[in-house]
Design a protein around this motif. Structure first.
Motif, PDB file in Angstrom:
ATOM      1  N   VAL A 199       0.896  -1.104   0.140  1.00 15.85           N
ATOM      2  CA  VAL A 199       0.075   0.125  -0.027  1.00 15.85           C
ATOM      3  C   VAL A 199       0.867   1.344   0.066  1.00 15.85           C
ATOM      4  N   ALA A 200       2.053   1.231   0.724  1.00 14.94           N
ATOM      5  CA  ALA A 200       2.946   2.283   0.935  1.00 14.94           C
ATOM      6  C   ALA A 200       3.376   2.778  -0.531  1.00 14.94           C
ATOM      7  N   VAL A 239       0.625   4.252  -2.803  1.00 16.10           N
ATOM      8  CA  VAL A 239       0.709   5.532  -2.319  1.00 16.10           C
ATOM      9  C   VAL A 239       1.370   6.458  -2.864  1.00 16.10           C
ATOM     10  N   ARG A 245       1.716  16.937  -6.380  1.00 15.84           N
ATOM     11  CA  ARG A 245       1.692  17.971  -5.679  1.00 15.84           C
ATOM     12  C   ARG A 245       0.281  18.713  -5.709  1.00 15.84           C
ATOM     13  N   CYS A 260      -2.857  17.038  -5.690  1.00 12.62           N
ATOM     14  CA  CYS A 260      -3.422  16.184  -5.095  1.00 12.62           C
ATOM     15  C   CYS A 260      -3.845  16.620  -3.396  1.00 12.62           C
ATOM     16  N   GLY A 261      -4.947  16.883  -3.207  1.00 14.37           N
ATOM     17  CA  GLY A 261      -5.372  17.040  -1.891  1.00 14.37           C
ATOM     18  C   GLY A 261      -5.994  15.971  -1.153  1.00 14.37           C
ATOM     19  N   ALA A 262      -6.234  14.725  -1.874  1.00 15.35           N
ATOM     20  CA  ALA A 262      -6.820  13.801  -1.442  1.00 15.35           C
ATOM     21  C   ALA A 262      -6.599  12.253  -1.951  1.00 15.35           C
ATOM     22  N   LEU A 263      -6.230  11.265  -1.086  1.00 15.21           N
ATOM     23  CA  LEU A 263      -5.564   9.982  -1.467  1.00 15.21           C
ATOM     24  C   LEU A 263      -6.495   8.986  -0.994  1.00 15.21           C
ATOM     25  N   ALA A 264      -7.218   7.988  -1.762  1.00 17.66           N
ATOM     26  CA  ALA A 264      -7.867   6.923  -1.348  1.00 17.66           C
ATOM     27  C   ALA A 264      -7.479   5.814  -1.704  1.00 17.66           C
ATOM     28  N   THR A 265      -7.244   4.781  -0.858  1.00 19.54           N
ATOM     29  CA  THR A 265      -6.936   3.394  -1.247  1.00 19.54           C
ATOM     30  C   THR A 265      -7.954   2.401  -0.439  1.00 19.54           C
ATOM     31  N   PHE A 266      -7.916   1.163  -1.444  1.00 21.24           N
ATOM     32  CA  PHE A 266      -8.547   0.064  -1.074  1.00 21.24           C
ATOM     33  C   PHE A 266      -7.706  -0.985  -1.051  1.00 21.24           C
ATOM     34  N   THR A 267      -7.717  -2.086  -0.142  1.00 21.04           N
ATOM     35  CA  THR A 267      -6.899  -3.317  -0.221  1.00 21.04           C
ATOM     36  C   THR A 267      -7.769  -4.471   0.107  1.00 21.04           C
ATOM     37  N   VAL A 292      -5.207  -7.392  -3.794  1.00 19.36           N
ATOM     38  CA  VAL A 292      -5.438  -6.259  -4.782  1.00 19.36           C
ATOM     39  C   VAL A 292      -5.297  -4.998  -3.856  1.00 19.36           C
ATOM     40  N   CYS A 332     -12.418   5.444  -5.843  1.00 25.08           N
ATOM     41  CA  CYS A 332     -11.637   4.321  -5.359  1.00 25.08           C
ATOM     42  C   CYS A 332     -12.787   3.095  -5.106  1.00 25.08           C
TER      43      CYS A 332
END
Lengths: 136, 84, 136, 84
Positions: free
Chosen positions: A11-12, A15, A21, A23-30, A90, A106
């Protein structure tokens, strides 16, 4: 940004790959291999893909998302081969200027992945092994 | 004409191999190709209703006509991700 | 699982903190300092919190989420102090048996955080500095 | 009775300190406490409509009666997270 791989997913790394620069937002799904499925103790899973088509369908998902939301980057990595309980099958990461875009894109990506990306898993438990079908 | 067939998951287990090269008569459809397999593999026929087919990595109806060199994917119900 | 801290945030640590063998799904949200805001080039941000109340409100958000969704664990870490562009200001991670629970709970957490968790940011740009208000 | 007031962000900038200890008459409300500040700090009064107040770390209406030892938070519009 799209991969079907036998290597463990991170995940790291996902990300950091989608960060920009602007982007204000970052979503992940695992998605993670669970210990229990349908009440049975799972020993491990075997994942298999149609890799060229899987990548093509991930590209299609990106295009569908870009038609709906303003996002910066999207990454989808799917693991194949032998997976132990607790391992990630995934990872999806989406960066966007604003939070709703990242979160909605996401969630959309994992739903569509389940529908159109040709990846299968064989659940191996003390009862034997089973190919697991769509939408599970 | 020659087409390449790729079989996955339960479909591959039934057929016993993941890749088959087949000679078909001109004008054959995806459906015709599948009949070839269903005749030889009754277990595959039993799951016919849930099988998806792809031609050159795009989902395709059984009425689609095949061309020399096409890649046909035989796709049992898909399931990506974890048990999620 | 709830922190207000001056130390850099890590999505990887958040993911590993919420992981459990009974979880099939893990969603994260990261808020990142953007280079541009309202058309202005941002130099850096200063975040400030009412830490004790922020933690209390994060606990309230957890309770609201557990009333609505079946989740395993939730983590919310908010950074305060001096943040450069590209640094994470907030990380939320949610693990759950199934994907919709994790994704919906994660989206809910960031919306509620914006509404009820007392954290402020001062945007410093070439024009001067401004405290940024609710819902931004 | 004695109450502890904590001021944040723009409110702290206006008052010039983040923590103020105040002696109030028994029965004073959150609203009474704020009037004390509004009288001294017209700039704070200008933002009165958007200020939220908390008593002992819970949001509170201005009609709430204060008790000895209460902690009152003066909370300009909240904004957590990034520019998101």
């Amino acid at each position: 940004m799209f991969e079907v791989t036998e290597k463990p997913l991170s995940v790291a790394e996902a990300v950091s790959a989608v960060s920009k620069r602007t982007c204000g937002a970052l979503a992940t799904f695992t998605g993670v291999v669970r210990e229990f499925s349908r009440g049975k103790q799972v020993s491990y899973l075997e994942y298999e893909a149609y890799p060229e088509m899987a990548i093509a369908k991930m590209r299609q998902i990106e295009q569908e998302i870009r038609d709906k939301w303003e996002i910066e980057q999207i990454l989808i990595h799917h693991r194949i081969g032998h997976l132990e309980i607790g391992e990630a099958s995934v990872v999806i990461a989406v960066s966007a200027p604003h939070r709703r875009q990242a979160l909605e894109a996401c969630a959309y990506a994992i739903e569509r992945l389940k529908q159109i990306v040709p990846v299968w898993k064989k659940e191996v438990s003390s009862d034997g092994s089973f190919w697991i079908g769509m939408g599970s | 004409m020659q087409v390449q067939v790729k079989l996955f998951a339960a479909a591959r287990d039934i057929v016993g191999q993941g890749e088959v090269s087949l000679q078909l008569t001109e004008g054959s459809t995806v459906g015709d190709l599948m009949e070839h397999f269903f005749t030889r593999y009754p277990q595959l026929k039993a799951m016919a209703g849930s099988l998806l087919l792809a031609v050159n990595r795009e989902f395709a109806e059984r009425t689609v006509k095949l061309q020399e060199g096409d890649e046909v994917g035989v796709i049992p119900p898909v399931s990506g991700g974890g048990h999620v």
